[in-house]
Design a protein around this motif. Structure first.
Motif, short mmCIF file in Angstrom:
data_model
loop_
_atom_site.label_atom_id
_atom_site.label_comp_id
_atom_site.label_asym_id
_atom_site.label_seq_id
_atom_site.Cartn_x
_atom_site.Cartn_y
_atom_site.Cartn_z
N LYS A 121 13.74 11.23 4.33
CA LYS A 121 12.61 12.13 4.56
C LYS A 121 11.75 11.62 5.71
O LYS A 121 11.81 10.45 6.09
CB LYS A 121 11.76 12.26 3.30
CG LYS A 121 12.49 12.94 2.14
CD LYS A 121 11.54 13.21 1.00
CE LYS A 121 12.24 13.96 -0.13
NZ LYS A 121 11.31 14.27 -1.26
N GLU A 122 10.93 12.51 6.25
CA GLU A 122 10.02 12.14 7.32
C GLU A 122 8.84 11.34 6.76
O GLU A 122 8.49 11.46 5.58
CB GLU A 122 9.51 13.39 8.04
CG GLU A 122 10.59 14.12 8.81
CD GLU A 122 10.04 15.24 9.66
OE1 GLU A 122 10.82 15.86 10.40
OE2 GLU A 122 8.82 15.51 9.57
N ARG A 123 8.23 10.55 7.64
CA ARG A 123 7.05 9.81 7.25
C ARG A 123 5.91 10.78 6.93
O ARG A 123 5.71 11.77 7.63
CB ARG A 123 6.64 8.85 8.36
CG ARG A 123 5.54 7.89 8.00
CD ARG A 123 5.39 6.83 9.05
NE ARG A 123 5.09 7.37 10.36
CZ ARG A 123 5.24 6.69 11.49
NH1 ARG A 123 5.72 5.46 11.47
NH2 ARG A 123 4.92 7.26 12.64
N GLU A 124 5.18 10.44 5.88
CA GLU A 124 4.14 11.33 5.37
C GLU A 124 2.82 10.58 5.30
O GLU A 124 2.77 9.44 4.82
CB GLU A 124 4.54 11.81 3.96
CG GLU A 124 3.50 12.61 3.22
CD GLU A 124 3.89 12.87 1.77
OE1 GLU A 124 3.26 13.73 1.14
OE2 GLU A 124 4.82 12.21 1.26
N LEU A 125 1.75 11.22 5.77
CA LEU A 125 0.42 10.62 5.64
C LEU A 125 -0.06 10.80 4.20
O LEU A 125 -0.14 11.93 3.71
CB LEU A 125 -0.56 11.28 6.61
CG LEU A 125 -2.02 10.82 6.52
CD1 LEU A 125 -2.14 9.33 6.80
CD2 LEU A 125 -2.89 11.63 7.47
N VAL A 126 -0.37 9.70 3.55
CA VAL A 126 -0.78 9.72 2.14
C VAL A 126 -2.29 9.79 2.01
O VAL A 126 -2.82 10.61 1.25
CB VAL A 126 -0.24 8.47 1.42
CG1 VAL A 126 -0.76 8.40 -0.01
CG2 VAL A 126 1.28 8.44 1.46
N ALA A 127 -2.99 8.89 2.72
CA ALA A 127 -4.44 8.81 2.56
C ALA A 127 -5.05 8.16 3.78
O ALA A 127 -4.40 7.35 4.45
CB ALA A 127 -4.80 8.02 1.30
N THR A 128 -6.30 8.52 4.03
CA THR A 128 -7.06 8.01 5.16
C THR A 128 -8.45 7.62 4.71
O THR A 128 -9.05 8.32 3.88
CB THR A 128 -7.16 9.09 6.26
OG1 THR A 128 -5.87 9.32 6.81
CG2 THR A 128 -8.12 8.68 7.35
N ILE A 129 -8.95 6.53 5.26
CA ILE A 129 -10.36 6.18 5.10
C ILE A 129 -10.89 5.81 6.47
O ILE A 129 -10.34 4.94 7.16
CB ILE A 129 -10.57 5.07 4.05
CG1 ILE A 129 -12.07 4.83 3.83
CG2 ILE A 129 -9.84 3.78 4.41
CD1 ILE A 129 -12.37 4.02 2.57
N SER A 130 -11.96 6.48 6.86
CA SER A 130 -12.50 6.25 8.19
C SER A 130 -13.31 4.96 8.21
O SER A 130 -13.59 4.35 7.17
CB SER A 130 -13.39 7.42 8.60
OG SER A 130 -14.59 7.41 7.85
N SER A 131 -13.72 4.58 9.41
CA SER A 131 -14.55 3.38 9.55
C SER A 131 -15.87 3.54 8.81
O SER A 131 -16.48 2.54 8.39
CB SER A 131 -14.80 3.08 11.03
OG SER A 131 -15.42 4.19 11.66
N SER A 132 -16.31 4.77 8.61
CA SER A 132 -17.56 5.02 7.89
C SER A 132 -17.35 5.29 6.41
O SER A 132 -18.32 5.55 5.69
CB SER A 132 -18.30 6.20 8.53
OG SER A 132 -17.50 7.37 8.46
N GLY A 133 -16.09 5.25 5.96
CA GLY A 133 -15.81 5.38 4.54
C GLY A 133 -15.45 6.77 4.06
O GLY A 133 -15.27 6.98 2.86
N ILE A 134 -15.28 7.70 4.98
CA ILE A 134 -14.87 9.05 4.59
C ILE A 134 -13.37 9.04 4.27
O ILE A 134 -12.58 8.48 5.02
CB ILE A 134 -15.18 10.05 5.71
CG1 ILE A 134 -16.69 10.11 5.94
CG2 ILE A 134 -14.65 11.43 5.36
CD1 ILE A 134 -17.10 10.90 7.15
N THR A 135 -13.01 9.66 3.17
CA THR A 135 -11.61 9.64 2.71
C THR A 135 -10.98 11.04 2.78
O THR A 135 -11.67 12.06 2.71
CB THR A 135 -11.50 9.12 1.28
OG1 THR A 135 -12.26 9.97 0.41
CG2 THR A 135 -12.05 7.70 1.19
N ALA A 136 -9.67 11.03 2.90
CA ALA A 136 -8.89 12.25 2.87
C ALA A 136 -7.52 11.92 2.32
O ALA A 136 -7.04 10.78 2.47
CB ALA A 136 -8.78 12.87 4.26
#
Length: 117
Positions: free
Chosen positions: A43-58
């Protein structure tokens, strides 16, 4: 020299939990947006989660409500708390550190998570 070192992977039963860690060195960690990606066999690589330098998550849609990303800037570490794991979560999980000005992008080698009974 920049290093991102993932740990915490392993074998877990469906419905179980794991916490992944990614320890960074050689960068000013607090300035970087941190990401967890995964890639399952075939399978292709998948973005699971992100946290910005300021702490915002997705989160990716497939993990929303089950995974939580967090960071500890004092320890230069980003975490991925995974719960209610499913066999479909089996993959190599890698962390990524990125900033855009200037553009810098670093990868860890990954840690294998296997969800199986």
């Amino acid at each position: 020299q920049v290093q991102l070192a993932e740990s915490g992977g392993g074998l877990v039963q469906p419905g179980g939990s794991l916490r992944l860690s990614c320890a960074a060195s050689g960068i000013i960690f607090s300035r970087y947006n941190m990401h967890w990606f995964r890639q399952a066999p075939g399978k292709e690589r998948e973005l699971v989660a992100t946290i910005s330098s300021s702490g915002i998550t997705a989160y990716g849609d497939s993990v929303k409500g089950r995974f939580t990303i967090s960071r500890d800037n004092d320890k230069n570490t980003v975490y991925l708390q995974m719960s209610s794991l499913e066999p479909e979560d089996t993959a190599v999980y890698s962390c990524n550190a990125a900033i855009t000005t200037p553009y810098l992008n670093y990868w860890g080698k990954g840690t294998l998570v296997t969800v199986s009974s």
